[in-house]
Design an enzyme around this catalytic site. Structure first.
Site, PDB file in Angstrom:
ATOM      1  N   GLY A   1      73.694 -17.172 122.008  1.00 34.35           N
ATOM      2  CA  GLY A   1      73.087 -15.993 122.631  1.00 34.35           C
ATOM      3  C   GLY A   1      73.499 -14.735 121.886  1.00 34.35           C
TER       4      GLY A   1
ATOM      5  N   ASP B   1      88.775 -15.339 127.833  1.00 33.42           N
ATOM      6  CA  ASP B   1      89.553 -15.130 126.603  1.00 33.42           C
ATOM      7  C   ASP B   1      89.013 -13.979 125.757  1.00 33.42           C
ATOM      8  OD1 ASP B   1      91.048 -17.327 127.319  1.00 33.42           O
ATOM      9  OD2 ASP B   1      90.725 -18.430 125.457  1.00 33.42           O
TER      10      ASP B   1
ATOM     11  N   HIS C   1     111.548 -34.470 152.948  1.00 33.43           N
ATOM     12  CA  HIS C   1     112.643 -35.085 152.189  1.00 33.43           C
ATOM     13  C   HIS C   1     112.311 -36.534 151.897  1.00 33.43           C
ATOM     14  CE1 HIS C   1     116.668 -35.957 150.808  1.00 33.43           C
ATOM     15  NE2 HIS C   1     116.658 -37.036 151.592  1.00 33.43           N
TER      16      HIS C   1
HETATM   17  P1  FAD Z   1      85.972 -20.754 126.142  1.00 37.09           P
HETATM   18  O1  FAD Z   1      86.510 -21.903 126.899  1.00 37.09           O
HETATM   19  O2  FAD Z   1      86.403 -20.567 124.744  1.00 37.09           O
HETATM   20  O3  FAD Z   1      84.382 -20.911 126.198  1.00 37.09           O
HETATM   21  C1  FAD Z   1      83.532 -20.062 125.508  1.00 37.09           C
HETATM   22  C2  FAD Z   1      82.222 -20.791 125.276  1.00 37.09           C
HETATM   23  O4  FAD Z   1      81.281 -19.851 124.786  1.00 37.09           O
HETATM   24  C3  FAD Z   1      82.306 -21.885 124.217  1.00 37.09           C
HETATM   25  O5  FAD Z   1      81.618 -23.036 124.662  1.00 37.09           O
HETATM   26  C4  FAD Z   1      81.581 -21.288 123.005  1.00 37.09           C
HETATM   27  O6  FAD Z   1      80.944 -22.259 122.205  1.00 37.09           O
HETATM   28  C5  FAD Z   1      80.561 -20.425 123.710  1.00 37.09           C
HETATM   29  N1  FAD Z   1      80.045 -19.320 122.892  1.00 37.09           N
HETATM   30  C6  FAD Z   1      80.715 -18.455 122.096  1.00 37.09           C
HETATM   31  N2  FAD Z   1      79.878 -17.536 121.573  1.00 37.09           N
HETATM   32  C7  FAD Z   1      78.647 -17.834 122.055  1.00 37.09           C
HETATM   33  C8  FAD Z   1      77.385 -17.244 121.906  1.00 37.09           C
HETATM   34  N3  FAD Z   1      77.186 -16.143 121.178  1.00 37.09           N
HETATM   35  N4  FAD Z   1      76.315 -17.832 122.534  1.00 37.09           N
HETATM   36  C9  FAD Z   1      76.475 -18.929 123.296  1.00 37.09           C
HETATM   37  N5  FAD Z   1      77.671 -19.513 123.490  1.00 37.09           N
HETATM   38  C10 FAD Z   1      78.742 -18.967 122.882  1.00 37.09           C
HETATM   39  N6  FAD Z   1      94.476 -22.883 129.527  1.00 37.09           N
HETATM   40  C11 FAD Z   1      94.967 -23.242 130.721  1.00 37.09           C
HETATM   41  O7  FAD Z   1      94.838 -22.488 131.685  1.00 37.09           O
HETATM   42  N7  FAD Z   1      95.603 -24.442 130.899  1.00 37.09           N
HETATM   43  C12 FAD Z   1      95.778 -25.301 129.878  1.00 37.09           C
HETATM   44  O8  FAD Z   1      96.357 -26.374 130.064  1.00 37.09           O
HETATM   45  C13 FAD Z   1      95.276 -24.948 128.603  1.00 37.09           C
HETATM   46  N8  FAD Z   1      95.436 -25.781 127.561  1.00 37.09           N
HETATM   47  C14 FAD Z   1      94.938 -25.411 126.337  1.00 37.09           C
HETATM   48  C15 FAD Z   1      95.166 -26.266 125.270  1.00 37.09           C
HETATM   49  C16 FAD Z   1      94.722 -25.917 124.009  1.00 37.09           C
HETATM   50  C17 FAD Z   1      94.962 -26.844 122.856  1.00 37.09           C
HETATM   51  C18 FAD Z   1      94.009 -24.688 123.826  1.00 37.09           C
HETATM   52  C19 FAD Z   1      93.477 -24.299 122.480  1.00 37.09           C
HETATM   53  C20 FAD Z   1      93.786 -23.837 124.888  1.00 37.09           C
HETATM   54  C21 FAD Z   1      94.263 -24.184 126.149  1.00 37.09           C
HETATM   55  N9  FAD Z   1      94.093 -23.352 127.250  1.00 37.09           N
HETATM   56  C22 FAD Z   1      94.612 -23.702 128.469  1.00 37.09           C
HETATM   57  C23 FAD Z   1      93.364 -22.077 127.143  1.00 37.09           C
HETATM   58  C24 FAD Z   1      91.939 -22.244 127.682  1.00 37.09           C
HETATM   59  O9  FAD Z   1      91.283 -23.254 126.943  1.00 37.09           O
HETATM   60  C25 FAD Z   1      91.171 -20.929 127.561  1.00 37.09           C
HETATM   61  O10 FAD Z   1      91.899 -19.881 128.167  1.00 37.09           O
HETATM   62  C26 FAD Z   1      89.823 -21.041 128.248  1.00 37.09           C
HETATM   63  O11 FAD Z   1      89.043 -22.060 127.656  1.00 37.09           O
HETATM   64  C27 FAD Z   1      89.054 -19.714 128.165  1.00 37.09           C
HETATM   65  O12 FAD Z   1      87.826 -19.845 128.810  1.00 37.09           O
HETATM   66  P2  FAD Z   1      86.569 -18.964 128.375  1.00 37.09           P
HETATM   67  O13 FAD Z   1      85.474 -19.384 129.271  1.00 37.09           O
HETATM   68  O14 FAD Z   1      86.945 -17.545 128.337  1.00 37.09           O
HETATM   69  O15 FAD Z   1      86.245 -19.368 126.870  1.00 37.09           O
END
Ligand code: FAD
Ligand code: NAI
Length: 480
Positions: free
Chosen positions: A122, A327, A459
């Site tokens: 997007g 994020d 407990h």
């Molecule tokens: P994301 O999960 O990164 O999702 C973003 C989505 O947007 C992706 O699918 C991407 O492809 C899509 N996207 C990007 N740009 C576009 C665009 N222009 N158009 C369409 N789609 C797009 N957090 C925890 O709380 N607990 C855990 O145990 C944990 N373990 C983790 C382990 C690892 C190895 C890693 C790397 C991270 C971990 N995290 C954990 C962190 C967690 O994964 C992130 O904080 C979380 O995924 C953030 O969610 P989000 O929706 O902001 O982004």
């Protein structure tokens, strides 16, 4: 012809897909665009968390913990094992199946809640003539959508070391580190990890348990600087005992990759020049916000100095009707923080009063022992000059932990010196990830440590360590 929706969500990770579902529950017409592709090029909803983050890492942590427990923990129970072996390719296939099940589960939830899903990237195009924002979807889907409101939830991506790109063969991001051995079935003999943050500790633990010699190089002189330092020290001791080698205060000078492996030149804490030779190197030195392909410049969507989409407390951007969560905005990069922001934004769009208490976002590190906390650390309280009392209770004195053979670690309560309000709870030990929820609930209700101390805990449970640490604030533990 473009399609108009009340809400267009860009990104289908925990921030985006949860925002889409909540908005749909509130009666809004919702579209969600997500670009993630599975190995066959099809959609894989759930973002980093589902595909290469929270879910696959916990699957491998579980498998590797079973293996290590079978190898080292069962003998104490009088159970002998012979011919113990691990089929790494099968373990990776199990992890992949769990990821797929989660991807499919989110697609099902979209159908159930009537969220229209578009697979592709997007990008902002322009302000729509009749109000809202025009969003182009490209590859594989080709569409133009108009969102009266837009929620950006494009997440983050791993930060490489300068001049050392990820090849996912020798130099691995989290993505490669979660797939080691998928094709070869091999555990690397020597694994290097740059960064002793959350990814480094969790994935370093997985491969150490499976037999790799793991060396973690960390730039900072302190271990887990964001955690309470008493807890961090206890964890460091436990990891060192497990032979997870962690070197603090190092400076990585150069990384060279060759057919035989990876050589890392670095300066140690005492200024000595050293060389680490490994078969594979995991680089996990933090993540950067992801605005790739989003074209924020097309509409003047403002970023902050770190490249995050700039938002206020309520996740509003500088553009009317454009919000951002997860994020890609300020704050901790955690799935549950992204989800809470997604729900709050959907509710605000629907005219409700969505709310996120950023002071009560729990942290969990799923190592063995687990580390979890919510609220302030002792160091933060000292720096702010707040008068506090502290109470700790060791799992070694908890009957259930001893029965489980999990007596390492402690619970620590920090409470206001005058009012006794709980200010922080820090845990290193068995199932810390689950125990921390009691602390978050108590703190959301502004409980005092005496409140917890007066509540009947079953407990023998690990939860009794929470009660005992609360009692310890008033120097009246019963079992220590
Ligand atoms: P994301 O999960 O990164 O999702 C973003 C989505 O947007 C992706 O699918 C991407 O492809 C899509 N996207 C990007 N740009 C576009 C665009 N222009 N158009 C369409 N789609 C797009 N957090 C925890 O709380 N607990 C855990 O145990 C944990 N373990 C983790 C382990 C690892 C190895 C890693 C790397 C991270 C971990 N995290 C954990 C962190 C967690 O994964 C992130 O904080 C979380 O995924 C953030 O969610 P989000 O929706 O902001 O982004
Ligand atoms: P991180 O921020 O947790 O840790 C990165 C570490 O690398 C820090 O200790 C930092 O000092 C160190 N570092 C930075 N540059 C370095 C260099 N040049 N040389 C050596 N060390 C260096 O980042 P990580 O582990 O990559 O994880 C990213 C994010 O993903 C985390 O912040 C966390 O929010 C999320 N995550 C959450 C998990 C959970 O909740 N259990 C699990 C895994 C990731």
């Amino acid at each position: 012809m473009s399609k108009t929706f009340d809400v267009v969500v860009i990104g289908g990770g925990p921030g985006g897909y949860i925002a889409a579902i909540r908005a749909a529950q509130l009666g809004l017409e919702v579209a969600c665009i997500d670009a993630w592709r599975n190995a066959q090029g099809g959609p894989a909803l759930g973002g980093t968390c589902t595909n290469v983050g929270c879910i696959p890492s916990k699957a491998l942590l579980q498998s590797s913990e079973h293996y290590e427990h079978a190898a080292k923990g069962l003998a104490a129970h009088g159970i002998t094992t012979q011919g113990l072996a691990i089929d790494v390719a099968k373990m990776i296939a199990r992890k992949d199946a769990i990821v797929k099940q989660t991807n499919d589960g989110i697609q099902y939830l979209f159908k159930k809640n009537k969220v229209a899903f578009f697979h592709g990237r997007g990008s902002f195009v322009r302000a729509a003539a009749g109000g809202g924002w025009e969003i182009a979807v490209s590859a594989p889907a080709q569409e133009t959508l108009i969102g009266k409101q837009v929620i950006v939830a494009t997440g983050s991506r791993p930060r490489p070391l300068a001049g050392v790109p990820f090849d996912e063969e020798r130099v691995l991001s989290n993505e490669g580190a979660l797939a080691i051995g998928g094709a070869s079935g091999q555990v690397p003999a020597r694994l290097g990890v740059i960064g002793s943050g959350v990814v480094g500790l969790e994935l370093g633990s997985v491969w150490r348990r499976l037999g790799a010699q793991v060396t973690v190089l960390e730039a900072l002189p302190v271990f887990l600087g964001a955690a309470d330092q008493q807890i961090a020290k206890e964890a460091f001791k436990a990891f060192t005992k497990q032979r997870l080698a962690i070197e603090l205060g190092v400076k990585v000078e150069g990384v060279e990759t060759g057919a035989a492996g990876v050589a890392v030149r670095y300066t140690g804490a005492r200024g000595e020049v050293r060389l680490l030779e490994v078969d594979k190197l995991v680089v996990c030195v933090g993540r950067v916000p992801n605005t790739e392909g989003l074209a924020p410049e097309a509409v003047g969507l403002a970023l902050d100095e770190r490249g995050c989409i700039a938002v206020d407390e309520a996740c509003r951007t500088n553009l009317a009707g454009v919000w951002a969560v997860g994020d890609v905005v300020r704050g901790p990069m955690l799935a549950h923080k992204a989800e809470e922001e997604g729900v709050a934004v959907a509710e605000r769009i629907a005219g409700q009063h969505g709310h996120v208490d950023f002071d009560l976002v729990p942290w969990v590190i799923y190592t063995h022992p687990e580390i979890a906390w919510v609220g302030r650390t002792e160091q933060q309280l000292q720096a702010s000059g707040r008068a506090y009392r502290s109470g700790t209770f060791a799992f070694a004195a908890n009957g259930r932990a001893r029965a489980m053979g999990a007596g390492t670690g402690m619970v620590k309560f920090l409470a206001d010196a005058a009012s006794d309000e709980i200010l922080g709870v820090h845990i290193v030990g068995p199932l810390a990830s689950e125990l921390v929820a009691e602390a978050a609930v108590a703190m959301a209700f502004k409980a005092s440590s005496e409140d917890i101390a007066r509540i009947c805990h079953a407990h023998p449970t690990l939860g009794e360590a929470m009660k005992e640490a609360a009692l310890a604030v008033d120097k009246r533990t019963l079992n220590a």
